[in-house]
Design a protein around this motif. Structure first.
Motif, short mmCIF file in Angstrom:
data_model
loop_
_atom_site.label_atom_id
_atom_site.label_comp_id
_atom_site.label_asym_id
_atom_site.label_seq_id
_atom_site.Cartn_x
_atom_site.Cartn_y
_atom_site.Cartn_z
N GLY A 61 137.90 36.03 -18.84
CA GLY A 61 137.96 34.75 -17.94
C GLY A 61 138.31 34.93 -16.58
N PHE A 62 139.34 35.96 -16.16
CA PHE A 62 139.58 36.35 -14.78
C PHE A 62 138.14 37.01 -14.11
N ASP A 63 137.43 37.76 -14.70
CA ASP A 63 135.98 38.02 -14.24
C ASP A 63 135.30 36.79 -13.91
N LEU A 64 135.11 35.80 -14.81
CA LEU A 64 134.40 34.69 -14.49
C LEU A 64 134.93 33.81 -13.46
N VAL A 65 136.14 33.76 -13.19
CA VAL A 65 136.78 32.97 -12.01
C VAL A 65 136.58 33.76 -10.66
N ILE A 66 136.44 35.13 -10.78
CA ILE A 66 136.34 35.78 -9.60
C ILE A 66 134.94 35.63 -9.04
N LEU A 70 133.72 34.12 -5.80
CA LEU A 70 132.83 34.76 -4.78
C LEU A 70 131.44 34.23 -4.51
N VAL A 71 130.66 33.32 -5.26
CA VAL A 71 129.60 32.60 -5.20
C VAL A 71 129.86 31.27 -4.33
N GLY A 72 131.01 30.69 -4.56
CA GLY A 72 131.36 29.63 -3.99
C GLY A 72 131.76 29.74 -2.26
N ALA A 73 132.65 31.27 -2.15
CA ALA A 73 132.69 31.44 -0.93
C ALA A 73 131.19 31.83 0.03
N TYR A 74 130.49 32.56 -0.82
CA TYR A 74 128.97 32.83 -0.08
C TYR A 74 128.51 31.62 0.25
N ARG A 75 128.21 30.55 -0.87
CA ARG A 75 127.93 29.47 -0.66
C ARG A 75 128.28 28.66 0.60
N GLN A 76 129.47 28.68 0.51
CA GLN A 76 130.30 27.90 1.64
C GLN A 76 129.79 28.50 3.03
#
Length: 90
Positions: A61-66, A70-76
């Motif tokens: 779960g932690f890995d999925l959140v991280i 990261l994907v969200g930060a990259y997209r932003q």
């Protein structure tokens, strides 16, 4: 966090040797942590007990959140650089 999970796995295995199959050393614990994080799961070291499975589930779960963060930060970051509020060009 990799070190935290590896040490947690090693500690759980040390308290109850039935929790993990073939996890005997800190290197085994680190190997298992990285294999879990990479979603490889070779099967040579695995969670056998309920405590170990619960701990591994927390790591997953932690890995999925991280990864999502990261994907969200990259997209932003990409959206800001391109100057499009919705992230899509017209």
């Amino acid at each position: 966090m990799t070190a935290f999970f590896a040490l947690s796995y090693f500690a759980v295995a040390g308290m109850d040797g039935r929790q993990f199959a073939n996890l005997h050393t800190r290197t085994d614990a680190l190997y298992f942590t990285v294999a879990t994080m990479a979603t490889v799961g070779y099967g040579d070291v695995y969670a056998a007990g309920q405590v170990a499975r619960a701990l591994v589930t927390v790591q997953m779960g932690f890995d999925l959140v991280i990864i999502a963060a990261l994907v969200g930060a990259y997209r932003q970051s990409f959206t800001r650089r391109s100057g499009h509020a919705d992230g899509w060009s017209s």
